[in-house]
Scaffold this motif. Structure first.
Motif, mmCIF file in Angstrom:
data_model
loop_
_atom_site.group_PDB
_atom_site.id
_atom_site.type_symbol
_atom_site.label_atom_id
_atom_site.label_comp_id
_atom_site.label_asym_id
_atom_site.label_seq_id
_atom_site.Cartn_x
_atom_site.Cartn_y
_atom_site.Cartn_z
ATOM 1 N N VAL C 60 0.703 -0.878 -0.262
ATOM 2 C CA VAL C 60 -0.410 0.075 0.509
ATOM 3 C C VAL C 60 0.989 1.411 0.483
ATOM 4 C CG1 VAL C 60 -1.508 0.771 1.976
ATOM 5 C CG2 VAL C 60 -1.537 -0.910 1.221
ATOM 6 N N LEU C 61 2.094 1.275 0.591
ATOM 7 C CA LEU C 61 2.817 2.101 1.059
ATOM 8 C C LEU C 61 3.947 2.741 -0.119
ATOM 9 C CD1 LEU C 61 4.485 2.083 4.242
ATOM 10 C CD2 LEU C 61 3.521 3.901 3.501
ATOM 11 N N LEU C 62 4.038 1.377 -0.906
ATOM 12 C CA LEU C 62 4.756 1.617 -2.569
ATOM 13 C C LEU C 62 3.679 1.691 -3.505
ATOM 14 C CD1 LEU C 62 6.659 -1.802 -2.321
ATOM 15 C CD2 LEU C 62 7.758 1.339 -2.110
ATOM 16 N N ILE C 63 2.010 1.573 -3.649
ATOM 17 C CA ILE C 63 1.809 2.492 -4.318
ATOM 18 C C ILE C 63 1.534 3.398 -4.111
ATOM 19 C CG2 ILE C 63 -0.948 1.950 -5.188
ATOM 20 C CD1 ILE C 63 -0.785 -0.743 -3.924
ATOM 21 N N PHE C 64 1.014 3.869 -2.909
ATOM 22 C CA PHE C 64 0.425 5.079 -2.461
ATOM 23 C C PHE C 64 2.205 6.380 -2.753
ATOM 24 C CE2 PHE C 64 1.583 8.509 0.446
ATOM 25 C CZ PHE C 64 0.006 9.900 -0.189
ATOM 26 N N ILE C 65 3.321 5.991 -3.179
ATOM 27 C CA ILE C 65 4.589 6.194 -2.872
ATOM 28 C C ILE C 65 4.604 6.845 -4.750
ATOM 29 C CG2 ILE C 65 7.301 6.598 -3.076
ATOM 30 C CD1 ILE C 65 6.831 4.866 -0.459
ATOM 31 N N PHE C 66 4.025 5.977 -5.255
ATOM 32 C CA PHE C 66 4.390 5.585 -6.969
ATOM 33 C C PHE C 66 3.084 6.961 -6.747
ATOM 34 C CE2 PHE C 66 2.573 4.386 -10.261
ATOM 35 C CZ PHE C 66 3.340 4.733 -11.124
ATOM 36 N N ILE C 67 2.233 7.345 -7.062
ATOM 37 C CA ILE C 67 1.072 8.190 -6.978
ATOM 38 C C ILE C 67 1.695 9.125 -6.221
ATOM 39 C CG2 ILE C 67 -1.377 8.824 -7.019
ATOM 40 C CD1 ILE C 67 -1.868 5.318 -6.989
ATOM 41 N N PHE C 378 -2.076 13.247 -8.976
ATOM 42 C CA PHE C 378 -2.297 14.321 -8.109
ATOM 43 C C PHE C 378 -4.471 13.535 -8.176
ATOM 44 C CE2 PHE C 378 -5.278 18.035 -6.613
ATOM 45 C CZ PHE C 378 -4.944 17.812 -5.619
ATOM 46 N N ILE C 379 -5.207 13.570 -9.312
ATOM 47 C CA ILE C 379 -5.877 13.034 -8.904
ATOM 48 C C ILE C 379 -6.275 11.290 -7.791
ATOM 49 C CG2 ILE C 379 -8.369 12.351 -9.644
ATOM 50 C CD1 ILE C 379 -8.048 14.938 -12.291
ATOM 51 N N GLY C 380 -5.727 10.976 -8.759
ATOM 52 C CA GLY C 380 -5.201 9.681 -8.299
ATOM 53 C C GLY C 380 -5.263 9.144 -6.290
ATOM 54 N N THR C 381 -4.597 10.715 -6.473
ATOM 55 C CA THR C 381 -3.321 10.557 -4.743
ATOM 56 C C THR C 381 -4.544 11.289 -4.148
ATOM 57 O OG1 THR C 381 -1.675 11.605 -5.869
ATOM 58 C CG2 THR C 381 -1.798 12.108 -3.787
ATOM 59 N N PHE C 384 -6.910 8.477 -3.144
ATOM 60 C CA PHE C 384 -6.030 7.368 -2.568
ATOM 61 C C PHE C 384 -7.002 7.471 -1.162
ATOM 62 C CE2 PHE C 384 -2.847 5.542 -0.402
ATOM 63 C CZ PHE C 384 -2.925 4.079 -0.520
ATOM 64 N N PHE C 385 -6.797 9.323 -1.019
ATOM 65 C CA PHE C 385 -6.724 10.064 0.238
ATOM 66 C C PHE C 385 -8.350 9.704 0.650
ATOM 67 C CE2 PHE C 385 -2.780 12.042 0.723
ATOM 68 C CZ PHE C 385 -2.273 11.811 2.195
ATOM 69 N N ILE C 386 -9.456 9.476 -0.322
ATOM 70 C CA ILE C 386 -10.698 9.812 0.366
ATOM 71 C C ILE C 386 -11.167 9.173 1.139
ATOM 72 C CG2 ILE C 386 -12.990 10.437 -0.758
ATOM 73 C CD1 ILE C 386 -11.983 11.872 -3.195
ATOM 74 N N THR C 387 -10.475 7.807 0.039
ATOM 75 C CA THR C 387 -10.640 6.325 1.050
ATOM 76 C C THR C 387 -10.159 5.852 2.164
ATOM 77 O OG1 THR C 387 -9.109 5.559 -1.377
ATOM 78 C CG2 THR C 387 -11.525 4.465 -0.906
ATOM 79 N N PHE C 388 -8.948 6.092 2.207
ATOM 80 C CA PHE C 388 -8.290 6.264 3.253
ATOM 81 C C PHE C 388 -9.180 6.849 4.640
ATOM 82 C CE2 PHE C 388 -4.575 7.346 6.398
ATOM 83 C CZ PHE C 388 -4.033 6.154 6.193
ATOM 84 N N LEU C 389 -9.517 8.492 4.696
ATOM 85 C CA LEU C 389 -10.407 8.883 5.516
ATOM 86 C C LEU C 389 -11.669 8.553 5.360
ATOM 87 C CD1 LEU C 389 -9.697 13.455 4.473
ATOM 88 C CD2 LEU C 389 -8.679 11.369 6.320
ATOM 89 N N GLY C 390 -11.955 7.987 4.390
ATOM 90 C CA GLY C 390 -13.359 7.205 4.298
ATOM 91 C C GLY C 390 -13.368 6.067 5.139
ATOM 92 N N ASN C 391 -11.978 5.128 5.368
ATOM 93 C CA ASN C 391 -11.920 3.651 5.831
ATOM 94 C C ASN C 391 -11.953 4.391 7.708
ATOM 95 O OD1 ASN C 391 -12.247 1.798 4.019
ATOM 96 N ND2 ASN C 391 -10.479 2.006 3.831
ATOM 97 N N ILE C 392 -10.444 5.400 7.650
ATOM 98 C CA ILE C 392 -10.681 5.828 8.955
ATOM 99 C C ILE C 392 -11.625 6.664 9.786
ATOM 100 C CG2 ILE C 392 -10.114 7.842 10.398
ATOM 101 C CD1 ILE C 392 -6.965 7.638 8.871
ATOM 102 N N LEU C 393 -13.181 7.007 9.020
ATOM 103 C CA LEU C 393 -13.652 8.042 9.375
ATOM 104 C C LEU C 393 -15.130 6.590 9.801
ATOM 105 C CD1 LEU C 393 -14.750 10.314 10.154
ATOM 106 C CD2 LEU C 393 -16.725 10.088 8.108
#
Ligand SMILES: Nc1ncnc2c1ncn2[C@@H]1O[C@H](COP(=O)(O)OP(=O)(O)O)[C@@H](O)[C@H]1O
Ligand SMILES: [Mg+2]
Lengths: 283, 396, 429
Positions: C60-67, C378-381, C384-393
Motif C-alpha cells: 500500500v505504501l509503495l503504491i501510494f509513494i508511486f502515485i 494528483f487526482i489519483g492521490t 487514495f486519500f478519500i478512501t483512506f479518510l473514509g476508512n478511518i471515519l
C-alpha cells in the motif's frame, strides 16, 4: 497436627502465610506433603483496575482446594494466574511471584506454553472442539507426541472411563462432540484435560451451567480424581465447596480473607466476613 | 456502427498493444496510434500484404498520442495520428531522439456535424456551431428549430477530433460543461440518432442514422456538406488530414514503401473503401509537373520527396486571416518532411503533402490550390535547408 | 533442595502417558519450562506469515509513494504552465547559459547540456511556437495552482467565476471540483440503490428464506460480483439509458447518459460487495439471540429486525463502507454510462464526470511529465486519500457502534456476563 507448610516455606513464611495447624486427621496426609503451588504477594491489575491485592497462599498437593467468594472478588483471576492464562488478556499486569514445584512461573525465562502442559484447566462453559469425541480426548496426546496410536487409543478409553463417559459414548466415538449434552460435554472436557496427566487441574466453576444430576456427577468425579491430581476449583456454590473440597479459601474484593481446611472454614471461621458470607448474609 | 464495435475495437486494441512487442525485422512493419484510423489501417495492411506477400504489417490503436509516444520510444515504425504532432511532442522528440518524425498524409477526413433525423435544422455557420458547443445557444429555437433544449455530444478530450473541433469550431473556447463525452465516434453517432435534441460531431467514416448539417464559414458564403467532392477539394470547412509519422531512426525500407503505397491509387482505393476520403487529386496533378529540386543546395541523389508539388513562385498570398500567421515562423507545427533517399525503391507515387487543418479552411477550390502552392514553395526552401543540414551532419 | 520432596508417595495411575513421577517433576520442570516455545519450523512459518502480512502495508505504501511521486510537482506547486509570450531567438541559443535555456525549454540543465546546437535551435523554434499559441490573457496564468484547481475563476469569455475541467486546448483548465462532485454524486446514487437492495437481500437470505431458497438466491447474487464492470457499463450505456429515457419529463436538461444511469449500473457492481459481507455478518449473530426473541413470542420477522439485525450492525456498516470504496473506485462503469460531462449540476438526470473516469480517459494521452500528467496523478492521490479518510471515519464509527452494542469496556462486559452466569448457576443448584 504438625505444621509442615511452615517448615517447607522457611524463606517466605511472612505476613499472610497460613498454617494448617488445625487440620483434621483425614487431611493430615495431604498437609504433610509440600505444597505444589506457592503464591507470594501476588497482585493483579487489569489496566488500572486491581483485581487481586497481595495474595499469599500455598496450594496443597493431591487435595481439592476450593476458592469461594462473591462474584468479582478475583477467584477466576487468581486461578488464571496459575497457568498464566491472564497473559491473553491485554493490559494485564502482575506483581509478586507464583511458584509451581519451586519454579517461578513468572520468571522471564519461563515458557508459559510448556507450563500449561503440567497445569490443565477446565472452563465454566464446556468447550469441546467441533471434532469427534475421540479426537477431542486424543488432541493433547497427539499435540505433545505422547504414545503410539495404539497407546493413545487406550489412554482415551481410560480417560473417558475416569470421567464416566465411556459407557455412554463408546459406540459413537466418531460423533461430533458438540452433539453431546451439556453435562457430557463438560465431562469430555475434563477427560481432555486429564488425558496428558497434568500435575494440577484448575476448574473455574465447572458445574455452574449444569443440572443437579450432571453437577453431582462432576463432583463425584472430582473426588475420584483427587487421588491422582491436585485440584483447584472455583465455585460460588457453598454446598459444593463443602462437598468436594479439602481446603477452602475465601476471597473478598481481591483479597484472601481466610484459607484453612474446609471443616474449619465452615464450622469455625476466624474472620467475621467469612462467617457472614457462609451464612448467606451477603454476596 | 454501434458502440459495441467501439468497445470491441478498444478490446482488440488492448490485446494488440500488449501483443505487439518491439518493432521486428525488415519484413515487419508496426503501425500504432489513432483509433480513428485503426479500421482504415487494418484494411490497408491487409491489402498491402496481399499485394506484397511475405511482408507483415501489424496495426494497433490506442490513440494518436500513444502512437507518437511509441514512436519516440522506438517501439513502432509508423505512428498513425488523426492530428498534427504537438509542439510538446516535437520537443520531446528533439530532446530524446535528436530529430523530428516526418509526416505523411494518408487520407482526408471530413468532420461531420450531425443532428437527429427529426431535426429540421439544415445548415449552420461555424460561428453558430461554436456557440452551440460553447453553450451560448441552449435551445434549438434560437437557431430556428423547435423549442427544445440542445444536447451536445462530444468525444473524450484525448481524441484528436475533440481538439480539432475545439480549435476550428470553438476557436479555442471551452466546450459547454454540459457536453456529454462518449467513448468513440460510433457512440456519438448512435447517441444522436436516438436523441431528437442531440447534436454531435465525428469523422464522416462512421456516418449512420443521423442527418448531416451543411456548414458554411460565414453567413454570406455558400454551405457545404462533407461529401467526397467537397472534402477532397477542401471547400468543406471542417476537413483534416489523417497522418502517418515515420520513425526518424527506422532503417526499415518496408515502412517507407508502405507509406508510399498508401498514397498510390491502389492505396487510396482502400482508403475510400474504408469510409475516408482520398488525398486531393488536384495535388496529385500538380505532382506530375514536379521537377527536380534546385541542385545547387541539394545533395547529388535527389531524395524521394514527400513534398510533391513544385509550385510556381507566383502563387498568391494566402487570403484567410488564419493562415497569415503560420509560415516562416512556424516550421514546427508541420514537421519538415525530410526523407532519406531510397535507392532500391521506385515509389509508386510520392506521398503528397496535405494542407494543415487551419489552412485548409479556404472557400473555393482555386484559392485552395493557390494557397497550397505557396505553402509548398516555402516547404521546398525548408527542405533544402534540411538537406544541407543532413549533409553537414553526415559528413561529420 | 528440599528434604521433604523425597518423601512423596507412589500414585495409582492407569497409564503412564505423560505422567511425571513427583520425584522427577522438579528436575523435568527445570528443563522443559525453559524450552523455547514452538518448533523451528513453526517459528519460521510464523515469521514468514508475519513478513507477508507486513508486506501488505509495504505494498500500500509503495503504491501510494508511486502515485504521490508522480503528483509531487503539483503537490509542491512546482508546475507552471503560464506562457509569457516572450520568445527567444534561435540564433541566441549559443549566447545563453544552460540554466537560462533550461528554464526557457522547461528541461533540466543536464538535458540541455546533451543537446547539439542544431537540435537546440529546433527546440527553441518549437517552444516559441508553443508560447505564442493563443493570445488570450488567460495564457499568462499558471492554471495548476491550488486556487485554480479548487476555486472558481472567471476565464475570458465567461461572465462569472466558474469551475471548469478542460485540460486540452490552448488554456488548460484543471479545476477538479466538478470531478470530485461527480464522483460523490454518482457514488451517492449508487449507494442509494445498492444499500437497501443488498441489505434487504442479505437479511432475507440469511434469516427469512427457507434453506432451499437461500441456496438458489445466494449464488446468483454472488455471481453478480463476477460480472466484468465493462459489461455493466455497457448495460448502462445501451440498456438503462434507453429504459430510463421516459424520465426526461422530469428535467428539461435531461441527458440520456446521466448520473442516474451510471449510478444504477454502478449499484449492480456494489450490490454483491455489500450483500456478501452483510450476509456473513447477519448469519454470524449467535442463533441463541434469535431463539431468545422467538421464545418470548416474537415472530420470525420481529426477531430478525429487532434482535438479529441490530446485533449485526457493525458488520453491516463495514459492508456499506466497502461498498462505498468499491463505488468511488469503480472506473469502467462510470466511464461508459455517465456521459462524463464535468458539470456541477445537482440534478440526477444530468451527466457527471468522476475522478476515476477522468484518469482512465486522459492518462493515455497526457504527455509524460506534462502538467496534465501530474495533475491526473494528483487526482489519483486524492482518490487514495478519500478512501483512506473514509476508512478511518468508518473505523471510528465502527468502534462506537461496537462498544454501544457490546458494552463500553471489556471489563464491564465481563462483569455483566459474570453476573448473568451467577444468577443462572444459583438458580440451578
Ligand atoms: N478481562 C478482564 N478485563 C478487565 N477486568 C476484568 C477482566 N476479568 C476480570 N476483570 C475484573 O476483575 C475483577 C475480578 O474478576 P474475576 O476474577 O473474574 O472475579 P470472580 O471472582 O467472579 O471470578 C472483577 O472486578 C472483574 O470485573
Ligand atoms: Mg469467575
Amino acid at each position: 497436627m504438625s505444621t509442615p507448610v511452615q517448615t517447607y516455606d522457611a524463606d517466605s513464611g511472612q505476613a499472610k502465610s497460613y498454617t494448617l495447624a488445625s487440620a483434621p486427621d483425614e487431611t493430615a496426609r495431604q498437609a504433610a506433603l509440600p505444597p505444589i503451588i506457592q503464591v507470594e504477594h501476588l497482585s493483579l491489575f487489569y489496566g488500572r483496575h486491581q483485581a487481586l491485592n497481595d495474595v499469599t497462599m500455598q496450594i496443597p498437593r493431591q487435595a481439592v482446594t476450593a476458592f469461594i467468594g462473591p462474584s468479582g472478588c478475583g477467584k477466576s483471576s487468581l486461578l488464571r494466574c496459575f497457568n498464566r492464562m491472564n497473559d491473553f488478556i491485554p493490559k494485564t499486569r502482575v506483581t509478586g511471584r507464583v511458584f509451581f514445584q519451586n519454579q517461578d512461573i513468572y520468571d522471564q525465562q519461563i515458557n508459559p506454553i510448556r507450563l500449561r502442559r503440567y497445569i490443565g484447566m477446565v472452563f465454566q462453559r464446556s468447550n469441546p472442539f467441533p471434532q469427534s469425541i475421540f479426537d477431542n480426548v486424543a488432541f493433547g496426546l497427539r499435540l505433545h507426541r505422547l504414545g503410539t496410536p495404539q497407546e493413545i487409543g487406550q489412554q482415551v478409553e481410560i480417560c473417558l472411563q475416569k470421567v464416566g463417559l465411556w459407557e455412554e459414548v463408546k459406540d459413537r466415538l466418531k460423533m461430533n462432540a458438540v452433539n453431546l449434552s451439556g453435562g457430557q460435554q463438560q465431562r469430555l472436557c475434563l477427560a481432555r484435560a486429564i488425558s496428558i496427566n497434568p500435575q494440577v487441574l484448575l476448574m473455574d466453576e465447572p458445574a455452574s451451567a449444569l443440572d443437579p444430576v450432571a453437577t453431582a456427577k462432576i463432583e463425584e468425579l472430582i473426588l475420584n480424581l483427587k487421588q491422582d491430581y491436585t485440584i483447584v476449583i472455583v465455585t460460588h456454590n457453598m454446598q459444593q465447596a463443602g462437598r468436594v473440597s479439602d481446603y477452602t479459601a475465601f476471597f473478598y474484593m481481591g483479597q484472601l480473607v481466610e484459607f484453612d481446611a474446609k471443616e474449619n472454614i465452615f464450622s469455625s471461621p476466624k474472620e467475621e466476613a467469612t462467617e457472614a458470607y457462609i451464612n448467606g448474609r451477603f454476596g | 456502427m454501434f458502440p459495441i464495435q467501439s468497445v470491441a475495437a478498444k478490446a482488440v486494441v488492448l490485446l494488440l498493444v500488449t501483443a505487439t512487442g518491439l518493432a521486428a525485422q525488415d519484413q515487419n512493419v508496426t503501425i500504432k496510434g489513432s483509433d480513428t484510423m485503426l479500421v482504415m489501417n487494418q484494411q490497408l495492411a491487409q491489402e498491402y500484404m496481399k499485394e506484397f506477400p511475405g511482408t507483415n504489417i501489424q496495426v494497433s490503436g490506442g490513440g494518436s498520442g500513444v502512437g507518437i509516444a511509441a514512436l519516440r520510444d522506438n517501439t513502432t515504425d509508423i505512428a498513425a495520428a488523426s492530428r498534427l504532432i504537438k509542439p510538446k511532442e516535437v520537443q520531446d522528440f528533439l530532446v530524446n531522439v535528436g530529430s523530428e518524425p516526418s509526416r505523411f498524409s494518408a487520407a482526408l477526413d471530413g468532420i461531420a456535424i450531425f443532428v437527429n433525423t427529426g431535426n429540421p435544422i439544415q445548415e449552420l455557420t461555424i460561428d453558430q456551431l461554436g456557440k452551440i458547443f460553447h453553450g451560448d445557444y441552449t435551445n434549438w429555437n434560437q437557431l430556428g428549430g423547435p423549442d427544445e433544449e440542445i444536447d451536445v455530444y462530444s468525444r473524450e478530450n484525448t481524441s484528436g477530433t475533440y481538439s480539432y473541433v475545439k480549435d476550428e469550431v470553438l476557436k479555442g473556447a471551452d466546450y459547454t460543461t454540459r457536453a456529454q463525452t462518449l467513448p468513440g465516434t460510433a457512440a456519438v453517432y448512435d447517441a444522436v440518432s436516438k436523441d431528437p435534441k442531440g447534436i454531435g460531431y465525428g469523422g464522416i467514416g462512421y456516418n449512420k442514422g443521423v442527418k448531416l448539417v451543411s456548414i458554411k464559414s460565414d453567413p454570406s458564403s455558400p454551405s457545404w456538406l462533407p461529401t467526397e467532392e467537397n472534402v477532397e477539394s477542401q471547400v468543406y470547412p471542417l476537413s483534416r488530414s489523417l497522418n502517418y509519422y515515420l520513425n526518424p531512426r527506422t532503417t526499415n525500407q518496408q515502412a517507407m514503401k508502405f507509406i508510399q503505397w498508401v498514397a498510390s491509387p491502389a492505396g487510396q482505393d482502400v482508403v475510400v473503401k474504408s469510409g475516408y476520403f482520398g488525398l486531393p487529386k488536384v495535388v496529385a496533378k500538380a505532382d506530375e509537373k514536379t521537377t527536380a529540386p534546385d541542385s545547387t543546395s541539394a545533395p547529388p541523389p535527389p531524395p524521394a520527396r514527400p513534398v510533391a508539388a513544385n509550385p510556381s513562385q507566383t502563387s498568391t498570398k494566402p487570403t484567410s486571416g488564419e493562415t497569415a500567421s503560420s509560415p516562416a515562423t512556424a516550421p514546427a507545427v508541420i514537421a519538415p518532411t525530410a526523407l532519406m533517399p531510397d535507392p532500391q525503391l521506385e515509389p509508386p507515387a510520392p506521398p503528397p503533402l496535405s494542407l494543415s487543418e487551419r489552412e485548409a479552411r479556404v472557400l473555393v477550390r482555386e484559392e485552395a490550390v493557390a494557397l497550397r502552392e505557396a505553402k509548398v514553395a516555402e516547404r521546398e526552401e525548408k527542405l533544402e535547408a534540411e538537406l544541407a543540414f543532413l549533409k553537414t551532419t553526415k559528413s561529420k | 533442595m528440599n528434604p521433604t520432596t523425597t518423601s512423596l508417595p507412589e500414585l495409582s495411575r492407569g497409564t503412564v502417558l505423560g505422567f511425571v513421577p513427583p520425584q522427577e517433576l522438579e528436575k523435568e520442570l527445570s528443563v522443559t519450562l525453559y524450552e523455547r516455545p514452538g518448533s523451528y519450523l513453526e517459528n519460521a512459518i510464523i515469521r514468514g506469515i508475519t513478513l507477508i502480512s507486513y508486506s501488505a502495508i509495504a505494498a500500500v505504501l509503495l503504491i501510494f509513494i508511486f502515485i504521490a511521486k508522480e503528483s509531487l510537482p503539483v503537490l509542491l506547486q512546482q508546475t507552471d504552465n503560464s506562457r509569457s509570450g516572450l520568445t527567444m531567438k534561435p540564433e541566441d541559443a549559443v549566447n545563453k547559459s544552460p540554466a537560462e535555456l533550461a528554464v526557457f525549454l522547461q528541461l533540466t540543465e543536464s538535458q540541455v547540456a546533451r543537446l547539439s546546437p542544431d537540435v537546440l535551435q529546433q527546440l527553441i523554434v518549437s517552444r516559441n511556437e508553443e508560447l505564442k499559441a493563443g493570445n488570450s490573457p488567460d495564457s499568462k496564468l499558471n492554471t495548476t495552482t491550488w486556487g485554480m484547481m479548487f476555486l472558481p475563476y472567471q476565464w475570458e469569455g465567461y461572465n462569472m467565476p466558474v469551475f471548469i475541467w478542460q485540460p486540452i486546448g490552448n488554456i488548460e483548465k484543471y479545476n477538479v471540483i466538478p470531478l470530485i462532485f461527480g464522483s460523490l454524486k454518482i457514488t451517492f446514487i449508487a449507494l442509494l440503490f445498492a444499500m437497501p437492495l443488498s441489505l434487504m437481500a442479505a437479511t432475507y437470505v440469511s434469516q427469512l428464506a427457507r434453506p432451499e431458497t437461500r441456496e438458489v438466491i445466494k449464488p446468483f447474487i454472488e455471481l453478480l460480483a463476477g460480472v466484468p464492470s465493462v459489461v455493466l457499463g455497457f448495460l448502462g450505456l445501451t440498456g438503462l439509458s434507453v429504459l430510463l429515457g421516459p424520465l426526461h419529463i422530469f428535467d428539461s436538461h435531461y441527458t440520456p447518459l446521466n448520473a442516474l444511469v451510471a449510478g444504477m449500473a454502478l449499484a449492480l457492481a456494489v450490490i454483491p460487495v455489500i450483500f456478501t459481507i452483510a450476509e456473513d455478518a447477519i448469519t454470524a449473530v449467535p442463533v441463541t439471540h434469535k431463539r431468545a426473541a422467538l421464545a418470548i413470542g416474537a415472530t420470525n420477522w420481529h426477531a430478525t429486525m429487532r434482535v438479529v439485525v441490530p446485533a449485526a450492525m457493525p458488520g453491516i456498516f463495514a459492508a456499506v463502507v466497502l461498498g462505498f470504496a468499491r463505488a468511488i473506485g469503480e472506473t469502467m462503469v462510470v466511464l461508459l454510462a455517465s456521459g462524463n460531462a464535468a458539470t456541477l449540476d445537482l440534478s440526477i438526470f444530468q451527466s457527471a464526470r468522476t475522478l476515476t473516469a477522468t484518469i482512465a480517459a486522459e492518462l493515455n494521452e497526457a504527455a509524460q511529465d506534462s502538467a496534465h500528467y501530474h495533475i491526473l496523478f494528483f487526482i489519483g492521490t486524492m482518490l487514495f486519500f478519500i478512501t483512506f479518510l473514509g476508512n478511518i471515519l468508518a473505523d471510528i464509527i465502527l468502534q462506537r457502534l461496537k462498544s454501544r452494542l457490546e458494552g463500553s469496556t471489556a471489563a464491564e462486559a465481563h462483569r455483566l456476563a459474570e453476573q448473568a452466569e451467577t444468577q443462572l448457576g444459583s438458580s440451578v443448584v
